[in-house]
Scaffold this active site. Structure first.
Site, PDB file in Angstrom:
ATOM      1  N   LYS A 181       0.877  -1.260   0.179  1.00 27.12           N
ATOM      2  CA  LYS A 181      -0.023  -0.193  -0.001  1.00 27.12           C
ATOM      3  C   LYS A 181       0.968   1.060  -0.181  1.00 27.12           C
ATOM      4  O   LYS A 181       1.808   1.300   0.848  1.00 27.12           O
ATOM      5  CB  LYS A 181      -0.822  -0.018   1.288  1.00 27.12           C
ATOM      6  CG  LYS A 181      -1.762   1.305   1.444  1.00 27.12           C
ATOM      7  CD  LYS A 181      -2.824   1.047   2.340  1.00 27.12           C
ATOM      8  CE  LYS A 181      -2.175   1.706   3.828  1.00 27.12           C
ATOM      9  NZ  LYS A 181      -2.387   3.029   3.669  1.00 27.12           N
TER      10      LYS A 181
ATOM     11  N   ASP B 273      -3.671   4.309  -1.817  1.00 29.79           N
ATOM     12  CA  ASP B 273      -4.611   4.818  -0.427  1.00 29.79           C
ATOM     13  C   ASP B 273      -4.543   6.269  -0.237  1.00 29.79           C
ATOM     14  O   ASP B 273      -3.843   6.794   0.819  1.00 29.79           O
ATOM     15  CB  ASP B 273      -3.941   3.992   0.589  1.00 29.79           C
ATOM     16  CG  ASP B 273      -4.837   4.379   2.123  1.00 29.79           C
ATOM     17  OD1 ASP B 273      -5.775   4.799   2.095  1.00 29.79           O
ATOM     18  OD2 ASP B 273      -4.262   4.180   2.990  1.00 29.79           O
TER      19      ASP B 273
ATOM     20  N   LYS C  52      -7.188   8.172  -0.426  1.00 30.27           N
ATOM     21  CA  LYS C  52      -8.661   8.423   0.292  1.00 30.27           C
ATOM     22  C   LYS C  52      -8.977   9.777  -0.588  1.00 30.27           C
ATOM     23  O   LYS C  52      -9.407  10.817   0.171  1.00 30.27           O
ATOM     24  CB  LYS C  52      -8.473   8.713   1.677  1.00 30.27           C
ATOM     25  CG  LYS C  52      -7.907   7.594   2.234  1.00 30.27           C
ATOM     26  CD  LYS C  52      -7.807   7.723   3.923  1.00 30.27           C
ATOM     27  CE  LYS C  52      -7.017   6.651   4.841  1.00 30.27           C
ATOM     28  NZ  LYS C  52      -5.856   6.499   4.085  1.00 30.27           N
TER      29      LYS C  52
ATOM     30  N   HIS D 264     -11.176  12.729  -1.684  1.00 32.35           N
ATOM     31  CA  HIS D 264     -12.309  13.374  -1.258  1.00 32.35           C
ATOM     32  C   HIS D 264     -12.468  14.935  -1.869  1.00 32.35           C
ATOM     33  O   HIS D 264     -11.798  15.814  -1.253  1.00 32.35           O
ATOM     34  CB  HIS D 264     -12.315  13.380   0.409  1.00 32.35           C
ATOM     35  CG  HIS D 264     -13.350  13.795   0.990  1.00 32.35           C
ATOM     36  ND1 HIS D 264     -13.903  13.616   2.194  1.00 32.35           N
ATOM     37  CD2 HIS D 264     -14.652  14.353   0.442  1.00 32.35           C
ATOM     38  CE1 HIS D 264     -14.974  14.429   2.613  1.00 32.35           C
ATOM     39  NE2 HIS D 264     -15.689  14.682   1.379  1.00 32.35           N
ATOM     40  N   ASP D 265     -13.086  14.910  -2.851  1.00 30.92           N
ATOM     41  CA  ASP D 265     -13.238  16.375  -3.278  1.00 30.92           C
ATOM     42  C   ASP D 265     -14.235  16.467  -4.443  1.00 30.92           C
ATOM     43  O   ASP D 265     -15.103  15.465  -4.259  1.00 30.92           O
ATOM     44  CB  ASP D 265     -11.870  16.396  -4.412  1.00 30.92           C
ATOM     45  CG  ASP D 265     -11.244  18.001  -4.372  1.00 30.92           C
ATOM     46  OD1 ASP D 265     -12.154  18.949  -4.698  1.00 30.92           O
ATOM     47  OD2 ASP D 265     -10.159  18.300  -4.125  1.00 30.92           O
ATOM     48  N   ILE D 266     -14.710  17.561  -5.263  1.00 33.79           N
ATOM     49  CA  ILE D 266     -15.641  17.618  -6.047  1.00 33.79           C
ATOM     50  C   ILE D 266     -15.389  16.431  -7.084  1.00 33.79           C
ATOM     51  O   ILE D 266     -14.481  15.978  -7.210  1.00 33.79           O
ATOM     52  CB  ILE D 266     -15.918  18.893  -6.831  1.00 33.79           C
ATOM     53  CG1 ILE D 266     -14.410  19.265  -7.581  1.00 33.79           C
ATOM     54  CG2 ILE D 266     -15.923  19.893  -5.712  1.00 33.79           C
ATOM     55  CD1 ILE D 266     -14.598  20.345  -8.486  1.00 33.79           C
ATOM     56  N   PRO D 267     -16.462  15.885  -7.668  1.00 33.13           N
ATOM     57  CA  PRO D 267     -16.388  14.971  -8.530  1.00 33.13           C
ATOM     58  C   PRO D 267     -15.495  14.994  -9.936  1.00 33.13           C
ATOM     59  O   PRO D 267     -14.908  13.975  -9.952  1.00 33.13           O
ATOM     60  CB  PRO D 267     -18.031  14.702  -8.871  1.00 33.13           C
ATOM     61  CG  PRO D 267     -19.002  15.209  -7.851  1.00 33.13           C
ATOM     62  CD  PRO D 267     -18.152  16.487  -7.347  1.00 33.13           C
TER      63      PRO D 267
ATOM     64  N   THR E 163     -12.862  16.701  -9.980  1.00 29.57           N
ATOM     65  CA  THR E 163     -11.335  16.408  -9.562  1.00 29.57           C
ATOM     66  C   THR E 163     -11.205  15.019  -9.081  1.00 29.57           C
ATOM     67  O   THR E 163     -10.248  14.649  -9.469  1.00 29.57           O
ATOM     68  CB  THR E 163     -11.200  17.458  -8.250  1.00 29.57           C
ATOM     69  OG1 THR E 163     -11.619  18.751  -8.667  1.00 29.57           O
ATOM     70  CG2 THR E 163      -9.742  17.611  -7.735  1.00 29.57           C
TER      71      THR E 163
ATOM     72  N   THR F 224      -9.883   4.142  11.185  1.00 29.90           N
ATOM     73  CA  THR F 224      -9.695   3.320  12.341  1.00 29.90           C
ATOM     74  C   THR F 224      -9.148   3.758  13.521  1.00 29.90           C
ATOM     75  O   THR F 224      -9.121   3.331  14.712  1.00 29.90           O
ATOM     76  CB  THR F 224      -8.925   2.240  11.746  1.00 29.90           C
ATOM     77  OG1 THR F 224      -7.881   2.125  11.100  1.00 29.90           O
ATOM     78  CG2 THR F 224     -10.114   0.735  11.019  1.00 29.90           C
TER      79      THR F 224
ATOM     80  N   ARG G 218      -4.045  -5.665  14.801  1.00 37.64           N
ATOM     81  CA  ARG G 218      -2.688  -5.811  15.509  1.00 37.64           C
ATOM     82  C   ARG G 218      -2.644  -7.143  16.058  1.00 37.64           C
ATOM     83  O   ARG G 218      -3.733  -7.642  16.959  1.00 37.64           O
ATOM     84  CB  ARG G 218      -3.077  -4.826  16.798  1.00 37.64           C
ATOM     85  CG  ARG G 218      -2.979  -3.367  16.548  1.00 37.64           C
ATOM     86  CD  ARG G 218      -1.394  -3.090  16.143  1.00 37.64           C
ATOM     87  NE  ARG G 218      -1.202  -1.523  15.747  1.00 37.64           N
ATOM     88  CZ  ARG G 218      -1.291  -1.112  14.301  1.00 37.64           C
ATOM     89  NH1 ARG G 218      -1.520  -1.990  13.400  1.00 37.64           N
ATOM     90  NH2 ARG G 218      -1.014   0.098  14.059  1.00 37.64           N
TER      91      ARG G 218
ATOM     92  N   GLN H  49      -3.949   3.415  16.409  1.00 37.33           N
ATOM     93  CA  GLN H  49      -5.212   2.991  15.997  1.00 37.33           C
ATOM     94  C   GLN H  49      -5.970   2.643  17.333  1.00 37.33           C
ATOM     95  O   GLN H  49      -5.580   2.574  18.357  1.00 37.33           O
ATOM     96  CB  GLN H  49      -4.946   1.654  15.380  1.00 37.33           C
ATOM     97  CG  GLN H  49      -4.198   1.652  14.251  1.00 37.33           C
ATOM     98  CD  GLN H  49      -4.778   2.167  13.200  1.00 37.33           C
ATOM     99  OE1 GLN H  49      -5.959   2.632  13.218  1.00 37.33           O
ATOM    100  NE2 GLN H  49      -4.492   2.102  11.608  1.00 37.33           N
TER     101      GLN H  49
ATOM    102  N   GLY I 229       0.666  -2.477   8.630  1.00 36.53           N
ATOM    103  CA  GLY I 229       1.739  -1.471   8.722  1.00 36.53           C
ATOM    104  C   GLY I 229       2.758  -1.796   9.758  1.00 36.53           C
ATOM    105  O   GLY I 229       3.625  -2.640   9.429  1.00 36.53           O
ATOM    106  N   ARG I 230       2.884  -0.845  10.435  1.00 31.89           N
ATOM    107  CA  ARG I 230       3.753  -0.713  11.692  1.00 31.89           C
ATOM    108  C   ARG I 230       4.362  -2.165  12.404  1.00 31.89           C
ATOM    109  O   ARG I 230       5.125  -2.360  12.395  1.00 31.89           O
ATOM    110  CB  ARG I 230       3.772   0.197  12.487  1.00 31.89           C
ATOM    111  CG  ARG I 230       3.796   1.564  12.097  1.00 31.89           C
ATOM    112  CD  ARG I 230       3.099   2.678  12.633  1.00 31.89           C
ATOM    113  NE  ARG I 230       1.635   2.595  12.676  1.00 31.89           N
ATOM    114  CZ  ARG I 230       0.826   3.491  13.200  1.00 31.89           C
ATOM    115  NH1 ARG I 230       1.130   4.528  14.028  1.00 31.89           N
ATOM    116  NH2 ARG I 230      -0.475   3.209  13.160  1.00 31.89           N
TER     117      ARG I 230
END
Ligand code: C5P
Length: 248
Positions: free
Chosen positions: A45, A71, A73, A75-78, A80, A134, A195, A204, A224-225
């Protein structure tokens, strides 16, 4: 536990169900970890930290030897978001996400853009929606003026994503069972907030162990970590894969 199904077909091999989050400050560090995991994992990712530091080169560097989940995410006008999804599709990512809170027109624009931008004969990336982070909990939701429980809001956003034609969601493993029963078997549920026993929670909040997350209905786990910062990342990844296999 039956094998998870997705657009990509049944996920029989645990390696198809584990995505390692390479949240590193540089591409060199990402490459180093990816090299240590070579052959053991099939998905990486790329998120905001690595992409902001290294740009599309992060995707192209990893794509040769693994599948890539971008990843960011969106989140803007359609319009864009559609442009960003088209660009990600041309980069060759296999999975990407947008934020469900962007609303139905934005979600549909994302899905359509991926389909349009895929080159002839090649499969467009799967487009999924983030429900709630999360790291968030009820108090984070209250601060943002969002009423209801995290479980209720995540479920509502998952149904919205499905109604808008998206292929799945990113959700807390604590919400996986409810989403699975509401959205059915073909809807991809990707769970961060994983975890393994003995690992710290970091930032988290709503977490489960790998085996529990799979049993709850997760198709794919993002870790991840607990892997990338382990003294032996390969061994840590293999331990998660063993847990996934045991849950099946
Ligand atoms: O290190 P850790 O296992 O906590 O990493 C989880 C990854 O999943 C991070 O890259 C984070 O950005 C991502 N993520 C998340 N919660 C979401 C969506 C993505 O933790 N809802």
């Amino acid at each position: 536990m039956k094998h998870a199904a997705s657009e990509a077909g049944p996920l029989r091999d645990p390696r198809d169900r584990l995505i390692i989050a390479l949240d590193t400050p540089s591409l060199d560090e990402a490459r180093e970890i990816a090299g240590r995991l070579h052959g053991a994992v099939r998905w990486f990712k790329v998120g905001p930290q690595l992409f902001t530091a290294s740009g599309p080169a992060a995707v192209t560097a990893l794509r040769g030897s693994a599948r890539v989940f971008l990843d960011l995410k969106f989140h803007d006008i359609p319009a864009t978001v559609a442009g960003a999804v088209a660009a990600a599709t041309r980069l060759g990512v296999d999975l990407l996400n947008v934020h469900a809170l962007g609303g139905r027109p934005m979600l549909t624009a994302a899905r359509d853009a991926a389909e349009r931008a895929a080159s002839a004969g090649s499969r467009p990336p799967m487009v999924i929606a983030v429900t709630l982070l999360t790291s968030g909990d009820s108090s984070a939701m209250r601060d943002a003026g969002i009423s209801g429980t995290p479980e209720g809001v995540a479920l509502r956003l998952a149904k919205l994503a499905q109604a808008a034609g998206l292929q799945g969601v990113v959700a807390s493993p604590l919400d996986a069972a409810a989403i699975r029963s509401a959205c059915g078997p073909g809807f991809l549920i990707v769970c961060p907030g994983i975890r393994p026993a003995g690992a710290g929670q970091d930032d988290q909040r709503r977490v489960l162990a790998p085996r529990e997350a799979i049993a709850a209905g997760a198709d794919m786990l993002v870790v991840g970590r607990p892997v990338t910062r382990a003294p032996d990342p390969r061994r840590a990844a293999e331990e998660v894969l063993r847990e996934i296999a045991l849950a099946e």
